[in-house]
Design an enzyme around this catalytic site. Sequence first.
Site, PDB file in Angstrom:
ATOM      1  N   LYS A  36      11.685  52.782 -37.665  1.00  0.00           N
ATOM      2  CA  LYS A  36      10.854  53.881 -37.569  1.00  0.00           C
ATOM      3  C   LYS A  36      10.300  54.032 -39.099  1.00  0.00           C
ATOM      4  O   LYS A  36      10.983  54.465 -39.788  1.00  0.00           O
ATOM      5  CB  LYS A  36      11.531  55.194 -36.901  1.00  0.00           C
ATOM      6  CG  LYS A  36      10.550  56.080 -36.567  1.00  0.00           C
ATOM      7  CD  LYS A  36      10.976  57.222 -37.518  1.00  0.00           C
ATOM      8  CE  LYS A  36      10.005  58.597 -37.478  1.00  0.00           C
ATOM      9  NZ  LYS A  36       8.614  58.580 -38.371  1.00  0.00           N
ATOM     10  N   GLU A  80      21.142  58.117 -46.895  1.00  0.00           N
ATOM     11  CA  GLU A  80      20.449  58.013 -48.290  1.00  0.00           C
ATOM     12  C   GLU A  80      19.551  59.240 -48.245  1.00  0.00           C
ATOM     13  O   GLU A  80      18.463  59.421 -47.856  1.00  0.00           O
ATOM     14  CB  GLU A  80      19.836  56.748 -48.628  1.00  0.00           C
ATOM     15  CG  GLU A  80      20.657  55.381 -48.196  1.00  0.00           C
ATOM     16  CD  GLU A  80      21.850  55.319 -48.971  1.00  0.00           C
ATOM     17  OE1 GLU A  80      21.841  55.901 -50.174  1.00  0.00           O
ATOM     18  OE2 GLU A  80      22.742  54.773 -48.512  1.00  0.00           O
ATOM     19  N   CYS A 101      13.741  59.482 -55.045  1.00  0.00           N
ATOM     20  CA  CYS A 101      14.946  60.071 -54.756  1.00  0.00           C
ATOM     21  C   CYS A 101      15.648  60.601 -55.895  1.00  0.00           C
ATOM     22  O   CYS A 101      16.549  61.485 -56.258  1.00  0.00           O
ATOM     23  CB  CYS A 101      15.809  59.517 -53.883  1.00  0.00           C
ATOM     24  SG  CYS A 101      15.960  57.949 -53.927  1.00  0.00           S
ATOM     25  N   GLU A 143      15.106  70.431 -54.565  1.00  0.00           N
ATOM     26  CA  GLU A 143      14.338  69.129 -54.813  1.00  0.00           C
ATOM     27  C   GLU A 143      12.937  69.107 -54.734  1.00  0.00           C
ATOM     28  O   GLU A 143      12.580  69.527 -53.684  1.00  0.00           O
ATOM     29  CB  GLU A 143      14.834  67.772 -53.990  1.00  0.00           C
ATOM     30  CG  GLU A 143      14.124  66.535 -54.255  1.00  0.00           C
ATOM     31  CD  GLU A 143      14.405  65.481 -53.223  1.00  0.00           C
ATOM     32  OE1 GLU A 143      14.545  65.673 -51.866  1.00  0.00           O
ATOM     33  OE2 GLU A 143      14.717  64.459 -53.678  1.00  0.00           O
TER      34      GLU A 143
HETATM   35  P1  NAD Z   1      12.075  63.214 -44.177  1.00  0.00           P
HETATM   36  O1  NAD Z   1      13.585  63.776 -44.175  1.00  0.00           O
HETATM   37  O2  NAD Z   1      11.125  64.544 -43.946  1.00  0.00           O
HETATM   38  O3  NAD Z   1      11.658  62.290 -43.479  1.00  0.00           O
HETATM   39  C1  NAD Z   1      12.414  60.962 -43.617  1.00  0.00           C
HETATM   40  C2  NAD Z   1      12.221  60.072 -42.187  1.00  0.00           C
HETATM   41  O4  NAD Z   1      12.810  60.685 -41.228  1.00  0.00           O
HETATM   42  C3  NAD Z   1      10.774  60.160 -41.762  1.00  0.00           C
HETATM   43  O5  NAD Z   1      10.504  58.917 -41.124  1.00  0.00           O
HETATM   44  C4  NAD Z   1      10.777  61.205 -40.731  1.00  0.00           C
HETATM   45  O6  NAD Z   1       9.709  60.973 -39.619  1.00  0.00           O
HETATM   46  C5  NAD Z   1      11.880  60.950 -40.089  1.00  0.00           C
HETATM   47  N1  NAD Z   1      12.696  62.406 -39.580  1.00  0.00           N
HETATM   48  C6  NAD Z   1      12.094  63.498 -39.552  1.00  0.00           C
HETATM   49  N2  NAD Z   1      12.924  64.314 -38.604  1.00  0.00           N
HETATM   50  C7  NAD Z   1      13.815  63.538 -38.084  1.00  0.00           C
HETATM   51  C8  NAD Z   1      14.848  63.716 -36.797  1.00  0.00           C
HETATM   52  N3  NAD Z   1      14.897  65.152 -36.486  1.00  0.00           N
HETATM   53  N4  NAD Z   1      15.508  62.843 -36.734  1.00  0.00           N
HETATM   54  C9  NAD Z   1      15.484  61.492 -37.115  1.00  0.00           C
HETATM   55  N5  NAD Z   1      14.430  61.332 -38.031  1.00  0.00           N
HETATM   56  C10 NAD Z   1      13.551  62.455 -38.476  1.00  0.00           C
HETATM   57  O7  NAD Z   1      11.839  62.946 -45.845  1.00  0.00           O
HETATM   58  P2  NAD Z   1      10.491  62.390 -46.322  1.00  0.00           P
HETATM   59  O8  NAD Z   1       9.563  63.630 -46.679  1.00  0.00           O
HETATM   60  O9  NAD Z   1       9.827  61.410 -45.595  1.00  0.00           O
HETATM   61  O10 NAD Z   1      10.874  61.930 -47.854  1.00  0.00           O
HETATM   62  C11 NAD Z   1      11.307  62.570 -49.022  1.00  0.00           C
HETATM   63  C12 NAD Z   1      13.103  62.644 -48.746  1.00  0.00           C
HETATM   64  O11 NAD Z   1      13.585  61.430 -48.816  1.00  0.00           O
HETATM   65  C13 NAD Z   1      13.361  63.266 -50.206  1.00  0.00           C
HETATM   66  O12 NAD Z   1      14.185  64.182 -50.050  1.00  0.00           O
HETATM   67  C14 NAD Z   1      13.906  61.943 -51.105  1.00  0.00           C
HETATM   68  O13 NAD Z   1      14.690  62.337 -51.994  1.00  0.00           O
HETATM   69  C15 NAD Z   1      14.400  61.137 -49.976  1.00  0.00           C
HETATM   70  N6  NAD Z   1      14.685  59.913 -50.272  1.00  0.00           N
HETATM   71  C16 NAD Z   1      15.875  59.225 -50.382  1.00  0.00           C
HETATM   72  C17 NAD Z   1      16.047  58.055 -50.803  1.00  0.00           C
HETATM   73  C18 NAD Z   1      17.548  57.470 -51.241  1.00  0.00           C
HETATM   74  O14 NAD Z   1      17.806  56.234 -51.228  1.00  0.00           O
HETATM   75  N7  NAD Z   1      18.521  58.385 -51.341  1.00  0.00           N
HETATM   76  C19 NAD Z   1      14.913  57.177 -51.084  1.00  0.00           C
HETATM   77  C20 NAD Z   1      13.810  57.769 -50.915  1.00  0.00           C
HETATM   78  C21 NAD Z   1      13.570  59.194 -50.575  1.00  0.00           C
END
Ligand code: NAD
Length: 495
Positions: A174, A250, A284, A385
């Site tokens: 996804k 992650e 991240c 963050e």
């Molecule tokens: P997000 O949590 O809003 O979304 C991430 C993904 O999860 C998207 O595909 C989203 O559609 C999906 N999602 C949202 N709600 C969901 C639910 N209830 N159930 C299942 N899936 C759901 O994050 P974002 O804004 O897309 O990305 C930013 C975040 O990602 C930041 O907090 C960043 O630190 C983190 N990030 C972490 C890493 C790592 O390796 N630790 C790497 C990149 C980004």
Amino acid sequence: MTNMRMMIGGELVEAADGKRREIINPANEEPFATVAEAGCEDVRRAVAAASRAFYEGPWRTVGPSQRADVLERIANLIVAHREELATLDCNTVGRPIREIEGDIQEAARIFKYCARATVALMGETMEMSNDAFGFTVREPRGVVGLIIPWNYPMPNAAIKLAPALAAGNTCVLKVAELAPCSMLRLAELIQFALEIPPGVINVLSGAGETVGGELVRSPDVDFISFTGGTETGKEVMRLAAQTLKPVILELGGKSPNIILDDADFEAAVDGAVTAMFMGHGQVCVAGSRLLVQESIYTRFVRAVTEATRAIRVGHPLDRNTEMGPLISKEQWERVSGYVERGRREGARLVVGGGRPKGDQFRRGYYFEPTLLDKVDNRMTVAQEEIFGPVLCVMPFSDLDEAIAIANETRYGLAGGIWTRDISKALQAARALRTGIVWVNSCLSTFIELPSGGCRQSGFGRELGLQGLQEYTNIKQISIKTSSAPMGWFGRHAPP
Ligand code: NAD
């Protein structure tokens, strides 16, 4: 305008209810593409296709070396189509083309690494009793759900897809709502250029709660690998508990970058700026809390301020650009809101803080690289963050104090230390409560090393051999080598 469909069961498809989503180019705020918008029915179709491919198809049984061949060919496809994939990501994420080209190469390298790493898909044999022979095998987990964020679309996808495929799983990926295009295109290229069985790779675009939520809830999905925000990660874990589905998470970070007064000054200034502003801080592991030893504080902050002011903000397709726009209006407002909050709580705005000046920035979600000084670690900007280009700077007196401040956060993703003293570097490396520590460097990702966090930055590892092994279950098999009966029942004389 680019129009894209999803990949389900080896076919390019529209959503069952025909819905589409508009993707906005953050550099000009205009629609760049439309993509099919999956709903729950599409998740069920994709999971059914992946289940069929797992249980009926040859993917899990062909053996690691044949799967490795496919992975190599995916890497070659990525390289062959690098310009097209880079342009798609540049126009949706807004990061500079020079960075995005690096992403595409990185994604290809991950597929190549995972092809080679299939040699690690091995079990063990153990010393057993005389009449038994026992061993373990690593089996694929089954149908795996992969959920990724928007910041680095190609590497984010490759980090999950490559090891999942290498281990013999079938996948439902996804992609993020804001940046789905490159992966939808790659899925099409893979499906039609390579002989990969239909249903092995399914790619869905759509809303997080609907599509991601349905994927995590599905009783036919065996494992979830999730990357995203910490709050979303908690929701994923809660949903996964309904079927006791294993997950790796992650999540977010608020990484400290510690500068000791014996550090190589120029290298540390460069490292402080790179750790924060690479990827516009939408990273991240961004070094978003800069801790500087008091004895060099004023001089160091002045140098970092100058370097921050010199960052070239511009159109992401311009090769001279070092920072493009943020990804969306919401993200712009979120970052701007944090800067305001920081100022209200007592931080001093040293540079940046809003939209850059000039006609070329009137449209697009451009935000200046920003530095906040006089930050106290208890402030919201130091604890939450921001996921944008806002560097929070604070002083410390000695290493013990730096480590205490560094660990005073709910996150535990990454941390950096700049010093010429190896003892201090090791002391910090051991004391930082994070999954990654960089000494005299920042943001470097080594494909060979496992990467991941602890505390509220999540758990599980990606990359390295451990990253591959996450996509396997260990099974024990034991063989009795003598024909002697088990001998438990019927041993006692009848009453
Ligand atoms: P997000 O949590 O809003 O979304 C991430 C993904 O999860 C998207 O595909 C989203 O559609 C999906 N999602 C949202 N709600 C969901 C639910 N209830 N159930 C299942 N899936 C759901 O994050 P974002 O804004 O897309 O990305 C930013 C975040 O990602 C930041 O907090 C960043 O630190 C983190 N990030 C972490 C890493 C790592 O390796 N630790 C790497 C990149 C980004």
